[in-house]
Design an enzyme around this catalytic site. Structure first.
Site, PDB file in Angstrom:
ATOM      1  N   GLU A 155       4.394  -5.204   7.411  1.00  0.00           N
ATOM      2  CA  GLU A 155       3.635  -4.128   8.056  1.00  0.00           C
ATOM      3  C   GLU A 155       4.026  -3.858   9.508  1.00  0.00           C
ATOM      4  O   GLU A 155       4.046  -2.707   9.939  1.00  0.00           O
ATOM      5  CB  GLU A 155       2.128  -4.419   7.990  1.00  0.00           C
ATOM      6  CG  GLU A 155       1.497  -4.192   6.629  1.00  0.00           C
ATOM      7  CD  GLU A 155       1.554  -5.402   5.706  1.00  0.00           C
ATOM      8  OE1 GLU A 155       2.329  -6.342   5.989  1.00  0.00           O
ATOM      9  OE2 GLU A 155       0.834  -5.408   4.706  1.00  0.00           O
ATOM     10  N   GLU A 196      -0.770  -9.278  -0.507  1.00  0.00           N
ATOM     11  CA  GLU A 196      -2.195  -9.506  -0.185  1.00  0.00           C
ATOM     12  C   GLU A 196      -3.041  -9.579  -1.451  1.00  0.00           C
ATOM     13  O   GLU A 196      -3.961 -10.386  -1.551  1.00  0.00           O
ATOM     14  CB  GLU A 196      -2.701  -8.392   0.743  1.00  0.00           C
ATOM     15  CG  GLU A 196      -2.088  -8.517   2.140  1.00  0.00           C
ATOM     16  CD  GLU A 196      -2.472  -7.371   3.054  1.00  0.00           C
ATOM     17  OE1 GLU A 196      -2.112  -6.212   2.734  1.00  0.00           O
ATOM     18  OE2 GLU A 196      -3.131  -7.613   4.075  1.00  0.00           O
ATOM     19  N   GLY A 256       0.433  -4.976   0.852  1.00  0.00           N
ATOM     20  CA  GLY A 256      -0.753  -5.047  -0.017  1.00  0.00           C
ATOM     21  C   GLY A 256      -0.488  -5.744  -1.340  1.00  0.00           C
ATOM     22  O   GLY A 256      -1.419  -6.284  -1.958  1.00  0.00           O
ATOM     23  N   ALA A 285       0.867  -1.170   0.000  1.00  0.00           N
ATOM     24  CA  ALA A 285       0.000   0.000   0.000  1.00  0.00           C
ATOM     25  C   ALA A 285       0.908   1.226   0.000  1.00  0.00           C
ATOM     26  O   ALA A 285       2.063   1.147   0.440  1.00  0.00           O
ATOM     27  CB  ALA A 285      -0.862  -0.011   1.248  1.00  0.00           C
TER      28      ALA A 285
HETATM   29  N1  COA Z   1       4.623   3.098  -0.585  1.00  0.00           N
HETATM   30  C1  COA Z   1       5.013   4.241  -1.136  1.00  0.00           C
HETATM   31  N2  COA Z   1       6.154   4.381  -1.842  1.00  0.00           N
HETATM   32  C2  COA Z   1       6.927   3.285  -1.967  1.00  0.00           C
HETATM   33  C3  COA Z   1       6.582   2.042  -1.416  1.00  0.00           C
HETATM   34  C4  COA Z   1       5.357   1.965  -0.714  1.00  0.00           C
HETATM   35  N3  COA Z   1       4.909   0.829  -0.185  1.00  0.00           N
HETATM   36  N4  COA Z   1       7.548   1.144  -1.709  1.00  0.00           N
HETATM   37  C5  COA Z   1       8.477   1.804  -2.425  1.00  0.00           C
HETATM   38  N5  COA Z   1       8.109   3.103  -2.589  1.00  0.00           N
HETATM   39  C6  COA Z   1       8.813   4.168  -3.287  1.00  0.00           C
HETATM   40  C7  COA Z   1       9.974   4.708  -2.471  1.00  0.00           C
HETATM   41  O1  COA Z   1       9.527   5.632  -1.512  1.00  0.00           O
HETATM   42  C8  COA Z   1      10.804   5.320  -3.561  1.00  0.00           C
HETATM   43  O2  COA Z   1      10.191   6.546  -3.955  1.00  0.00           O
HETATM   44  P1  COA Z   1      11.040   7.931  -4.003  1.00  0.00           P
HETATM   45  O3  COA Z   1      12.061   7.680  -5.059  1.00  0.00           O
HETATM   46  O4  COA Z   1       9.987   8.919  -4.383  1.00  0.00           O
HETATM   47  O5  COA Z   1      11.608   8.106  -2.643  1.00  0.00           O
HETATM   48  C9  COA Z   1      10.623   4.353  -4.726  1.00  0.00           C
HETATM   49  O6  COA Z   1       9.412   3.647  -4.459  1.00  0.00           O
HETATM   50  C10 COA Z   1      11.748   3.354  -4.867  1.00  0.00           C
HETATM   51  O7  COA Z   1      11.883   2.684  -3.621  1.00  0.00           O
HETATM   52  P2  COA Z   1      13.274   2.518  -2.838  1.00  0.00           P
HETATM   53  O8  COA Z   1      12.957   2.286  -1.397  1.00  0.00           O
HETATM   54  O9  COA Z   1      14.178   3.670  -3.156  1.00  0.00           O
HETATM   55  O10 COA Z   1      13.836   1.189  -3.525  1.00  0.00           O
HETATM   56  P3  COA Z   1      14.840   0.140  -2.878  1.00  0.00           P
HETATM   57  O11 COA Z   1      15.265  -0.752  -3.996  1.00  0.00           O
HETATM   58  O12 COA Z   1      15.892   0.814  -2.112  1.00  0.00           O
HETATM   59  O13 COA Z   1      13.965  -0.700  -1.839  1.00  0.00           O
HETATM   60  C11 COA Z   1      11.993  -1.888  -1.098  1.00  0.00           C
HETATM   61  C12 COA Z   1      12.889  -1.480  -2.280  1.00  0.00           C
HETATM   62  C13 COA Z   1      10.776  -2.603  -1.660  1.00  0.00           C
HETATM   63  C14 COA Z   1      12.765  -2.841  -0.176  1.00  0.00           C
HETATM   64  C15 COA Z   1      11.582  -0.630  -0.311  1.00  0.00           C
HETATM   65  O14 COA Z   1      11.054   0.314  -1.225  1.00  0.00           O
HETATM   66  C16 COA Z   1      10.533  -0.878   0.741  1.00  0.00           C
HETATM   67  O15 COA Z   1      10.826  -1.401   1.810  1.00  0.00           O
HETATM   68  N6  COA Z   1       9.284  -0.446   0.467  1.00  0.00           N
HETATM   69  C17 COA Z   1       8.189  -0.534   1.415  1.00  0.00           C
HETATM   70  C18 COA Z   1       7.703  -1.953   1.542  1.00  0.00           C
HETATM   71  C19 COA Z   1       6.614  -2.055   2.592  1.00  0.00           C
HETATM   72  O16 COA Z   1       6.818  -1.843   3.759  1.00  0.00           O
HETATM   73  N7  COA Z   1       5.410  -2.382   2.138  1.00  0.00           N
HETATM   74  C20 COA Z   1       4.264  -2.547   2.980  1.00  0.00           C
HETATM   75  C21 COA Z   1       3.471  -1.306   3.031  1.00  0.00           C
HETATM   76  S1  COA Z   1       2.090  -1.439   4.144  1.00  0.00           S
END
Ligand code: COA
Length: 260
Positions: A135, A115, A112, A66
């Site tokens: 989460e 999910e 999500g 999400a």
């Molecule tokens: N919501 C909003 N934005 C997200 C996102 C999410 N769930 N997951 C990734 N993004 C965005 C990042 O903020 C970043 O945006 P920006 O360039 O504007 O800052 C972009 O996507 C790229 O992500 P980044 O974190 O730089 O890539 P990475 O390769 O370093 O890491 C992940 C990848 C997936 C490990 C990391 O993005 C992450 O942990 N995301 C969240 C996952 C999560 O907790 N999901 C559950 C949500 S309830």
């Protein structure tokens, strides 16, 4: 509806819905959920479509969860609404669709994203995919059905371990846990999904719908799986698909089913 966050195409009776926010790793914001709701419903209304494949754009993410940026300042009431509307508009809706949905998990399937993959009927992952429900690391719990569907798919013990550790697992580990049905190299992912979809398109649309309803019944409150199976089985006997399927078998020809 003109889509800003997703792309859709239909060919050979198969609809492909692609989430198209690669710079945000296809995170599910409110607008994307609305568009997905519309795309799934209109794909189903199109009688040509027999199967839907859901994929994320780019090679890095299916859906990274999400949209955290969108809900970071939500109140309790807004949190409840976010979850309940998501359940209704997307996650439960996909699970109950009358046509099969295949998730092509082409990278991160987190929160999500996992999910939504778990709401679909068949999951195929690319070798680079990473899956998890992280989460609790954000101070929240899975809110789009993850606490229920993960336990249904892999059992309560492993589900709790994955949720409580907020851990990510590889596609291979997900396969071992039966969370995904197949793992293939990324370049073969769409072909694998199309090959499964093509097998499905040969079958009776009425029976496909009945099978989804019957299998889902066990997991729905107030429903009895066996009674639902008996009812759905019986209903098939009154359909043109049943007449066509059995006649085709007896006449030693391929069945020709029409979606009505
Ligand atoms: N919501 C909003 N934005 C997200 C996102 C999410 N769930 N997951 C990734 N993004 C965005 C990042 O903020 C970043 O945006 P920006 O360039 O504007 O800052 C972009 O996507 C790229 O992500 P980044 O974190 O730089 O890539 P990475 O390769 O370093 O890491 C992940 C990848 C997936 C490990 C990391 O993005 C992450 O942990 N995301 C969240 C996952 C999560 O907790 N999901 C559950 C949500 S309830």
């Amino acid at each position: 509806m003109k889509y800003q966050n997703i792309l859709t195409e239909i060919s050979d009776q198969i609809a492909i819905i692609k989430i198209n926010r690669p710079d945000q790793l296809n995170a599910l914001n409110k607008e994307t959920i609305e568009e997905l709701n519309h795309a799934f419903i209109s794909s189903c209304e199109n009688k040509i479509v027999r199967v839907i494949i859901l994929i994320g754009s780019g090679e890095k993410a299916f859906i990274a969860g999400a949209d955290i940026k969108e809900f970071a300042n939500f109140s309790i009431e807004e949190g409840i609404r976010l979850s309940s509307e998501g359940h209704e508009k997307l996650f439960n809706m996909v699970e109950k669709l009358p046509i099969p949905v295949i998730a092509a998990i082409n990278g991160f399937a987190l929160g999500g994203g996992l999910e939504l993959a778990m709401s679909t009927h068949i999951r195929v992952a690319s070798e680079n995919a990473k899956l998890g429900l992280p989460e609790v690391s954000l101070g929240v719990i899975p809110g789009y059905g993850g606490t229920q569907r993960l336990a249904q798919l892999i059992g309560k013990g492993k589900a709790l371990e994955l949720i409580l550790t907020a851990g990510l697992i590889s596609a291979e580990e997900a396969f071992q846990l039966k969370l995904v049905n197949h793992v293939v190299p990324q370049e073969e992912l769409m072909n694998k999904c199309l090959s499964i979809a093509n097998k499905i398109t040969r079958n009776s649309p009425v029976a496909l719908q009945a099978a989804i309803t019957a299998v889902n019944a066990q997991y729905q409150e107030g429903k009895d799986g066996m009674s639902t199976e008996i009812e759905e089985f019986g209903k098939c006997f009154g359909t043109n698909d049943f007449k066509e399927g059995t006649s085709a078998f007896l006449e030693k020809r391929p069945a020709k089913f029409v979606r009505i």
